[in-house]
Design a protein around this motif. Sequence first.
Motif, PDB file in Angstrom:
ATOM      1  N   ARG A   5       5.142   5.681 -15.691  1.00  0.00           N
ATOM      2  CA  ARG A   5       4.867   5.632 -17.120  1.00  0.00           C
ATOM      3  C   ARG A   5       3.932   4.469 -17.425  1.00  0.00           C
ATOM      4  NH1 ARG A   5      10.698   6.969 -20.046  1.00  0.00           N
ATOM      5  NH2 ARG A   5      11.095   8.935 -18.933  1.00  0.00           N
ATOM      6  N   LEU A   6       2.896   4.782 -18.156  1.00  0.00           N
ATOM      7  CA  LEU A   6       1.895   3.790 -18.509  1.00  0.00           C
ATOM      8  C   LEU A   6       2.213   3.246 -19.895  1.00  0.00           C
ATOM      9  CD1 LEU A   6      -0.736   2.462 -17.530  1.00  0.00           C
ATOM     10  CD2 LEU A   6      -1.983   4.317 -18.680  1.00  0.00           C
ATOM     11  N   GLN A   7       2.469   1.944 -19.976  1.00  0.00           N
ATOM     12  CA  GLN A   7       2.829   1.332 -21.251  1.00  0.00           C
ATOM     13  C   GLN A   7       1.817   0.253 -21.608  1.00  0.00           C
ATOM     14  OE1 GLN A   7       6.849  -0.039 -20.706  1.00  0.00           O
ATOM     15  NE2 GLN A   7       7.726   2.006 -20.894  1.00  0.00           N
ATOM     16  N   ARG A  57      -2.741  -0.566 -11.743  1.00  0.00           N
ATOM     17  CA  ARG A  57      -1.650  -0.319 -10.809  1.00  0.00           C
ATOM     18  C   ARG A  57      -1.309   1.162 -10.689  1.00  0.00           C
ATOM     19  NH1 ARG A  57       0.441  -5.506 -12.490  1.00  0.00           N
ATOM     20  NH2 ARG A  57       1.583  -4.549 -14.232  1.00  0.00           N
ATOM     21  N   MET A  58      -1.706   1.947 -11.688  1.00  0.00           N
ATOM     22  CA  MET A  58      -1.502   3.395 -11.617  1.00  0.00           C
ATOM     23  C   MET A  58      -2.269   4.011 -10.453  1.00  0.00           C
ATOM     24  SD  MET A  58       0.424   4.659 -14.157  1.00  0.00           S
ATOM     25  CE  MET A  58      -0.187   6.306 -14.508  1.00  0.00           C
ATOM     26  N   GLU A  79       2.393  -3.605  -4.818  1.00  0.00           N
ATOM     27  CA  GLU A  79       3.345  -2.504  -4.758  1.00  0.00           C
ATOM     28  C   GLU A  79       2.901  -1.424  -3.778  1.00  0.00           C
ATOM     29  OE1 GLU A  79       3.627  -1.100  -8.721  1.00  0.00           O
ATOM     30  OE2 GLU A  79       4.441  -2.973  -9.536  1.00  0.00           O
ATOM     31  N   ASP A  80       1.592  -1.318  -3.569  1.00  0.00           N
ATOM     32  CA  ASP A  80       1.053  -0.290  -2.677  1.00  0.00           C
ATOM     33  C   ASP A  80       0.458  -0.886  -1.402  1.00  0.00           C
ATOM     34  OD1 ASP A  80       1.528   2.106  -4.247  1.00  0.00           O
ATOM     35  OD2 ASP A  80       0.079   1.265  -5.646  1.00  0.00           O
ATOM     36  N   LEU A  86      -4.404   3.397   0.814  1.00  0.00           N
ATOM     37  CA  LEU A  86      -4.659   2.573  -0.363  1.00  0.00           C
ATOM     38  C   LEU A  86      -4.839   1.092  -0.024  1.00  0.00           C
ATOM     39  CD1 LEU A  86      -2.103   4.017  -2.946  1.00  0.00           C
ATOM     40  CD2 LEU A  86      -4.549   4.496  -2.789  1.00  0.00           C
ATOM     41  N   LYS A  87      -4.277   0.681   1.104  1.00  0.00           N
ATOM     42  CA  LYS A  87      -4.240  -0.740   1.432  1.00  0.00           C
ATOM     43  C   LYS A  87      -5.624  -1.387   1.448  1.00  0.00           C
ATOM     44  CE  LYS A  87      -2.359  -3.994   4.814  1.00  0.00           C
ATOM     45  NZ  LYS A  87      -1.619  -4.142   6.083  1.00  0.00           N
ATOM     46  N   ARG A  88      -6.631  -0.697   2.033  1.00  0.00           N
ATOM     47  CA  ARG A  88      -7.965  -1.265   2.143  1.00  0.00           C
ATOM     48  C   ARG A  88      -8.981  -0.479   1.325  1.00  0.00           C
ATOM     49  NH1 ARG A  88      -8.832  -4.809   6.118  1.00  0.00           N
ATOM     50  NH2 ARG A  88     -11.010  -4.188   6.296  1.00  0.00           N
ATOM     51  N   ALA A  89      -8.500   0.150   0.267  1.00  0.00           N
ATOM     52  CA  ALA A  89      -9.375   1.033  -0.507  1.00  0.00           C
ATOM     53  C   ALA A  89     -10.541   0.300  -1.148  1.00  0.00           C
ATOM     54  CB  ALA A  89      -8.558   1.761  -1.574  1.00  0.00           C
ATOM     55  N   ASN A  90     -10.385  -0.985  -1.486  1.00  0.00           N
ATOM     56  CA  ASN A  90     -11.476  -1.709  -2.133  1.00  0.00           C
ATOM     57  C   ASN A  90     -12.051  -2.798  -1.235  1.00  0.00           C
ATOM     58  OD1 ASN A  90      -9.152  -3.366  -2.331  1.00  0.00           O
ATOM     59  ND2 ASN A  90     -10.069  -4.513  -4.000  1.00  0.00           N
ATOM     60  N   VAL A  91     -11.884  -2.662   0.088  1.00  0.00           N
ATOM     61  CA  VAL A  91     -12.406  -3.646   1.031  1.00  0.00           C
ATOM     62  C   VAL A  91     -13.627  -3.081   1.739  1.00  0.00           C
ATOM     63  CG1 VAL A  91     -11.931  -5.009   3.105  1.00  0.00           C
ATOM     64  CG2 VAL A  91     -10.142  -4.684   1.388  1.00  0.00           C
ATOM     65  N   VAL A  92     -14.757  -3.765   1.606  1.00  0.00           N
ATOM     66  CA  VAL A  92     -15.976  -3.357   2.286  1.00  0.00           C
ATOM     67  C   VAL A  92     -16.046  -4.060   3.632  1.00  0.00           C
ATOM     68  CG1 VAL A  92     -18.496  -3.363   2.207  1.00  0.00           C
ATOM     69  CG2 VAL A  92     -17.185  -2.997   0.119  1.00  0.00           C
ATOM     70  N   THR A  93     -16.289  -3.322   4.684  1.00  0.00           N
ATOM     71  CA  THR A  93     -16.415  -3.912   6.014  1.00  0.00           C
ATOM     72  C   THR A  93     -17.873  -4.285   6.248  1.00  0.00           C
ATOM     73  OG1 THR A  93     -14.574  -2.570   6.849  1.00  0.00           O
ATOM     74  CG2 THR A  93     -16.066  -3.549   8.485  1.00  0.00           C
ATOM     75  N   PHE A  94     -18.144  -5.581   6.260  1.00  0.00           N
ATOM     76  CA  PHE A  94     -19.492  -6.065   6.500  1.00  0.00           C
ATOM     77  C   PHE A  94     -19.774  -6.118   7.996  1.00  0.00           C
ATOM     78  CE2 PHE A  94     -18.680  -8.385   2.375  1.00  0.00           C
ATOM     79  CZ  PHE A  94     -19.563  -7.629   1.628  1.00  0.00           C
ATOM     80  N   THR A  95     -21.047  -6.052   8.341  1.00  0.00           N
ATOM     81  CA  THR A  95     -21.450  -6.232   9.731  1.00  0.00           C
ATOM     82  C   THR A  95     -21.342  -7.710  10.092  1.00  0.00           C
ATOM     83  OG1 THR A  95     -23.782  -6.628   9.212  1.00  0.00           O
ATOM     84  CG2 THR A  95     -23.084  -4.321   9.495  1.00  0.00           C
TER      85      THR A  95
END
Length: 220
Positions: A5-7, A57-58, A79-80, A86-95
């Motif tokens: 639930r989004l509050q 967080r949703m 939480e995730d 999801l753990k590395r969903a926003n991590v860019v792997t640089f060279t």
Amino acid sequence: MSDIRLQISIKEESMNLFKRSIRKLLESTFILQSRDEKLYQFASRESNRQDISEYLRMIGFDMIVDEKAGLCMLIASEEDAETVGLKRANVVTFTTLQYHLLLALWKVYLENLGYNEGNFVTKGDLIDKIKAYGIPIVRTELNAAFRLFKKYSLINFNEDEEGEDMKIELYPSLQFGWDVPQFQTVAKEYLKETPVDEKAGRDENFADQIILEDFEEEEE
């Protein structure tokens, strides 16, 4: 699994800023005070910060605010943290080369800190600094790295400008541009592969300084 639930409660006059904040974080990870004062002030305000975090967080993200550095940053939600996919969903792997460039950029940022309003370096001076550290310079790779760093709000520059006099603005978000494991690997490779006499001719203990003065401080 319990229902989600989004509050949140966003005033109509603030809806545009709320949407822009969410999109900016998802697009480039950072909202910088020096680059977008109005958006930063909105997102960093406590009540708005809670609403933005609740929304993010949703989808497995969260936002933290570093007032000292003047930035809001998208992170993976605790939480995730162990959720597959999801753990590395926003991590860019640089060279490795891009990590070396990040180290050089952060070192230049620290050297310039407090001297002028904003933190700038010319492309020519930066290339000289990179060469001094023994980092191989390939024009196409360098330009590609600059574009990538700009996309994620680590640096900024006018793409219409060319040549060694082109100004590059360095942002405090540079200190968050790597994850710890790959950073440590790159630093160890630097220390292991660089001859002792060659290191002595550069800015002494470059990688050591970064690890001891900056990154351990972030981990505490």
